[in-house]
Design a protein around this motif. Structure first.
Motif, short mmCIF file in Angstrom:
data_model
loop_
_atom_site.label_atom_id
_atom_site.label_comp_id
_atom_site.label_asym_id
_atom_site.label_seq_id
_atom_site.Cartn_x
_atom_site.Cartn_y
_atom_site.Cartn_z
N LYS A 1 0.83 -1.21 0.00
CA LYS A 1 0.00 0.00 0.00
C LYS A 1 0.86 1.26 0.00
O LYS A 1 0.54 2.25 -0.66
CB LYS A 1 -0.93 -0.01 1.21
CG LYS A 1 -2.02 -1.07 1.13
CD LYS A 1 -3.07 -0.89 2.21
CE LYS A 1 -4.19 -1.91 2.03
NZ LYS A 1 -5.32 -1.68 2.95
N ILE A 2 1.96 1.22 0.75
CA ILE A 2 2.87 2.38 0.79
C ILE A 2 3.49 2.60 -0.59
O ILE A 2 3.58 3.73 -1.08
CB ILE A 2 3.96 2.16 1.86
CG1 ILE A 2 3.35 2.24 3.26
CG2 ILE A 2 5.08 3.19 1.71
CD1 ILE A 2 4.27 1.79 4.36
N GLU B 1 1.50 6.62 -6.95
CA GLU B 1 0.41 7.53 -7.31
C GLU B 1 0.82 8.99 -7.08
O GLU B 1 0.50 9.87 -7.88
CB GLU B 1 -0.83 7.19 -6.47
CG GLU B 1 -2.07 7.96 -6.89
CD GLU B 1 -3.31 7.53 -6.12
OE1 GLU B 1 -4.25 8.33 -6.05
OE2 GLU B 1 -3.32 6.39 -5.60
N TYR B 2 1.56 9.22 -6.00
CA TYR B 2 2.03 10.58 -5.71
C TYR B 2 3.02 11.04 -6.77
O TYR B 2 3.01 12.20 -7.20
CB TYR B 2 2.69 10.62 -4.33
CG TYR B 2 3.46 11.88 -4.07
CD1 TYR B 2 2.82 13.13 -4.02
CD2 TYR B 2 4.84 11.85 -3.87
CE1 TYR B 2 3.54 14.29 -3.78
CE2 TYR B 2 5.57 13.00 -3.64
CZ TYR B 2 4.91 14.22 -3.60
OH TYR B 2 5.62 15.38 -3.37
N LEU C 1 0.37 15.43 -5.98
CA LEU C 1 -0.50 16.03 -4.97
C LEU C 1 -0.01 15.64 -3.57
O LEU C 1 -0.25 14.52 -3.11
CB LEU C 1 -1.95 15.59 -5.18
CG LEU C 1 -2.60 16.03 -6.49
CD1 LEU C 1 -3.99 15.40 -6.63
CD2 LEU C 1 -2.70 17.55 -6.54
N VAL C 2 0.65 16.58 -2.91
CA VAL C 2 1.22 16.29 -1.60
C VAL C 2 0.12 16.03 -0.57
O VAL C 2 0.21 15.10 0.24
CB VAL C 2 2.11 17.47 -1.12
CG1 VAL C 2 2.66 17.20 0.28
CG2 VAL C 2 3.25 17.69 -2.09
N LYS D 1 -2.80 12.38 3.07
CA LYS D 1 -4.09 11.81 3.48
C LYS D 1 -4.03 10.28 3.44
O LYS D 1 -4.50 9.59 4.35
CB LYS D 1 -5.19 12.32 2.56
CG LYS D 1 -6.57 11.74 2.87
CD LYS D 1 -7.59 12.21 1.83
CE LYS D 1 -8.92 11.51 2.04
NZ LYS D 1 -9.89 11.84 0.98
N CYS D 2 -3.42 9.74 2.38
CA CYS D 2 -3.30 8.28 2.25
C CYS D 2 -2.41 7.69 3.36
O CYS D 2 -2.70 6.62 3.89
CB CYS D 2 -2.74 7.91 0.88
SG CYS D 2 -3.86 8.28 -0.49
N ILE D 3 -1.34 8.40 3.69
CA ILE D 3 -0.46 7.93 4.77
C ILE D 3 -1.22 7.89 6.08
O ILE D 3 -1.12 6.94 6.86
CB ILE D 3 0.78 8.84 4.90
CG1 ILE D 3 1.65 8.75 3.64
CG2 ILE D 3 1.60 8.48 6.13
CD1 ILE D 3 2.77 9.77 3.57
#
Length: 706
Positions: A585-586, A592-593, A598-599, A604-606
């Motif tokens: 997932k990481i 994706e980043y 998009l920082v 948000k995902c983290i």
């Protein structure tokens, strides 16, 4: 009967029903509503009630068939049922009545005091804070707070700690800041730290009433929290937007930003503002103690020396005073009586506690071999001092035993206490991250293999009070530990400790016996224990105890049909999503980043991963991605934003950089300039304050060695 005499009409019945239903909203009693209606002519009867005219005399029929005149309003009289709704508003209970029944008395509600959990928590932390300010023992305060529980109320602890210290000396203010730094992440999570400071800022207007310089003091606490990395710098602009511009809280934030954090060398200035009493290095304290003893030997004023020792404010370090005073006394025959007199005076004033006195003597005895190089008669002098101290009543008599069991036991107890505190944090982190390799590394760092059975007991006890996921994780971990660290004897000893306390555990966990039997049986199925080990464990337990019954239950589970398959699935056979899933997932979110840039979305995902203890993996994978794909700029932007928001802590950032450093040799095979790139990232991290100073120091030392 042909007539409707003596009966209600349909309309009257309907009206009575409506009157009854509306009783709760109407201010009139049923009898009033009904009497109002009955006083009106009935439409159904052509303006006549009960089959007669408005002036007709009411009659009823007796059982004998005779017409009997009823009393006015249709109530009373022999055989009469009374009014339709007979409510006597003037009815009173007469206690002198022969037919009096106490059960007819109206109920009286008696109020009972309901305990508020928050009030109980506030009272408990008040005593913890007072004790901390008296002793200065951070470890005890942390242990007390962990034992208290109620983590959701920790913001109120922060508010109480800071508000109490605001009205005290600089020493207590410094102590409060140091305690907050020590509790950060290990005991109090970052969100609760933030919420605690929000509570303080919201109460700033109230503080000013009692503490004139509250704005300045609170601003310094806020700046200190930023300098100590327990609040992210971005907290200040964000919280200021939520506060009214006219409030004292807003003024506090502005003062912290403009007066403290914007100044040159602000970190050093803020840390030294309150004298840094509790941050004084050990060497500085030792120097002050040496100066006090030197002056005392010149003047012989024990009272003044005790006053100076008290002003040091390091009661937890008084064992150093004892040790140095004894060494000073051994250096000359004239100094010995003075040294012993000072220690006797300090003990009589309760300045140096009995435990600190014993610890000081114990430390000196441990270093006698080295001391003998400078003072050849050190051992002889020490052996002569101990009886004097014991007979004088200021050294515990148990210290004089040849084996030194008392001092050793105290040190052992202290070590065990610290171990238990550490492993609770390690186990909670494991339940959050499911990272077995990380847990094994943490246990190795503790370096206390003799306490392996205690770790096992703590692991299973914590899992018992959680869901099946954690129970499965605990069993899986035992299998891994048996391969890597634990011997079969360690595991057996741990289960013996568990079973010896099974009855106490059952007081808090009703199904503890059954669950322990499953853990024991599962250990056999996983080849952590042999079936013969159950016999050995049972022989070490009292006969007919709860523990022996649990062992019997485990044995029956093992020898049941399809036992292996059943026990492997007893808690669902899964530990949730594993470390490999987290790593995937990481990796996906970083890819994706990389494509979107998009920082905010990446942060948000983290955050949604919900694994703050595993954020070092984000740092590691981000740095490796920057090396491989030459994406230095966007990776450093992500790490800066994550750090600024408090999403990735200094500890996790340092751990991530350390992981990359440890794997540089392998990385260099695929990325030739990996070491040069890593050096650039470290330099950037050092300037941005991401990593700890100890990490930077270790890198410098490694470079010198190279």
């Amino acid at each position: 009967m042909a007539s409707n005499e003596g009966f209600l009409t349909d309309e009257q019945r309907e009206m009575m029903k409506v009157a009854t239903e509306n009783h709760s909203t109407s201010q009139k009693p049923h009898s009033s509503l009904l009497s109002e209606y009955l006083s009106k002519p009935s439409a159904a009867a052509g303006g006549k009630a009960y089959g007669g005219g408005s002036n007709a005399v009411k009659h009823r029929r007796s059982h004998a068939g005779k017409s009997v005149r009823a009393k006015k309003d249709g109530c009373g009289g022999k055989g009469n049922w009374g009014k339709l709704i007979d409510i006597d508003a003037d009815y009173h209970i007469d206690r002198n009545d022969p037919n009096y029944d106490s059960g007819e008395e109206p109920f009286e509600l008696v109020g009972a005091t309901v305990s508020d959990p928050l009030d109980d928590y506030k009272k408990a932390v008040a005593s913890i804070i007072d004790e901390y300010f008296s002793t200065g023992d951070v470890d005890v305060a942390a242990a007390d707070l962990i034992e208290l529980g109620s983590g959701e109320y920790h913001p109120y602890f922060i508010k109480r700690l800071v508000s109490v210290s605001m009205d005290r000396h600089d020493k207590e203010k410094e102590m409060a800041s140091v305690l907050l730094s020590s509790l950060y992440t290990d005991v109090i999570n970052p969100n609760h730290i933030r919420d605690g400071f929000v509570l303080l800022l919201e109460s700033a207007d109230d503080f000013v009433v009692d503490i004139p310089d509250a704005v300045n003091v609170l601003a310094l606490f806020l700046a200190r929290a930023v300098v100590d990395d327990i609040l992210p710098p971005v907290f200040l602009p964000r919280v200021s937007k939520a506060l009214p511009v006219s409030s004292k809280g807003y003024q506090v934030v502005q003062t912290a930003e403009k007066s403290y954090l914007s100044a040159a060398h602000h970190a050093e200035l803020v840390e030294r503002r309150w004298g840094g009493m509790t941050r004084t290095s050990v060497e500085e304290v030792k120097k002050k103690i040496a100066d006090i003893l030197k002056e005392y030997m010149e003047t012989g004023d024990a009272y003044e020396a005790c006053r100076c020792i008290r002003e040091l404010g390091v009661s937890f370090f008084h064992h150093e005073v004892v040790k140095r005073a004894l060494i000073t006394g051994m250096e000359s025959d004239t100094a010995e009586p003075l040294a012993l007199n000072l220690l006797k005076e300090a003990a009589s004033e309760n300045l140096i506690s009995s435990s600190q006195m014993v610890k000081g003597f114990y430390r000196l005895r441990e270093s006698l071999d080295d001391l003998a190089l400078d003072i050849p008669s050190a051992k002889t002098k020490f052996d002569s001092i101990v009886p004097k101290a014991v007979s004088g009543g200021w050294l515990d008599a148990s210290f004089s035993d040849p084996s030194g069991e008392s001092g050793r036991q105290e040190m052992e107890n202290e070590k065990l206490k610290r171990f238990k505190e550490e492993v609770v944090t390690i186990i909670h982190e494991y339940f959050n991250s499911d990272d077995i390799p990380e847990l094994i590394r943490s246990l190795e760092d503790l370096g206390a293999p003799e306490y392996n059975p205690i770790f096992l007991k703590k692991l299973v006890t914590l899992a018992l009070d959680r869901k099946n996921r954690e129970k499965e994780m605990a069993s899986t971990l035992l299998s891994s530990l048996h391969i890597e660290l634990f011997t079969t004897e360690d595991v057996a000893d741990g289960f013996v400790m568990l079973l010896e306390s099974a009855e106490d555990t059952a007081l808090d966990i009703l199904d503890a016996s059954n669950e322990l039997a499953l853990f024991l049986a599962r250990a056999v199925i996983d080849d952590v224990l042999s079936p013969f080990s159950l016999e050995e464990i049972s022989s070490r337990l009292p006969p007919n105890s709860s523990g022996t019954e649990t062992v019997k239950m485990a044995r029956s589970l093992i020898f049941a049909r399809h036992a292996g398959e059943r026990l492997l699935r007893c808690w669902g056979g899964g530990t949730g999503w594993a470390v490999e899933d987290a790593k995937d997932k990481i990796l996906n979110l970083l890819e994706e980043y990389e494509s979107s840039g998009l920082v905010s979305e990446a942060c948000k995902c983290i955050r949604e991963l919900g694994m703050p203890f595993f954020n070092h993996e984000v740092v590691k994978k981000a740095l490796v991605m920057a090396m491989e794909k030459k994406k230095d700029k966007i990776v450093l932007e992500l790490l800066q934003e994550s750090f600024g928001e408090g999403l990735i802590t200094t500890n996790q950032m340092t751990k991530g950089f350390t992981r990359v450093k440890d794997g540089l040799e392998d990385l260099a095979l695929d990325i030739p300039n990996a070491k040069e790139k890593f050096s650039e990232y470290v330099e950037h991290a050092k300037k941005s304050g991401w990593v700890s100073s100890s990490f930077v120091t270790s890198l410098t030392e490694d470079a010198k060695l190279a």
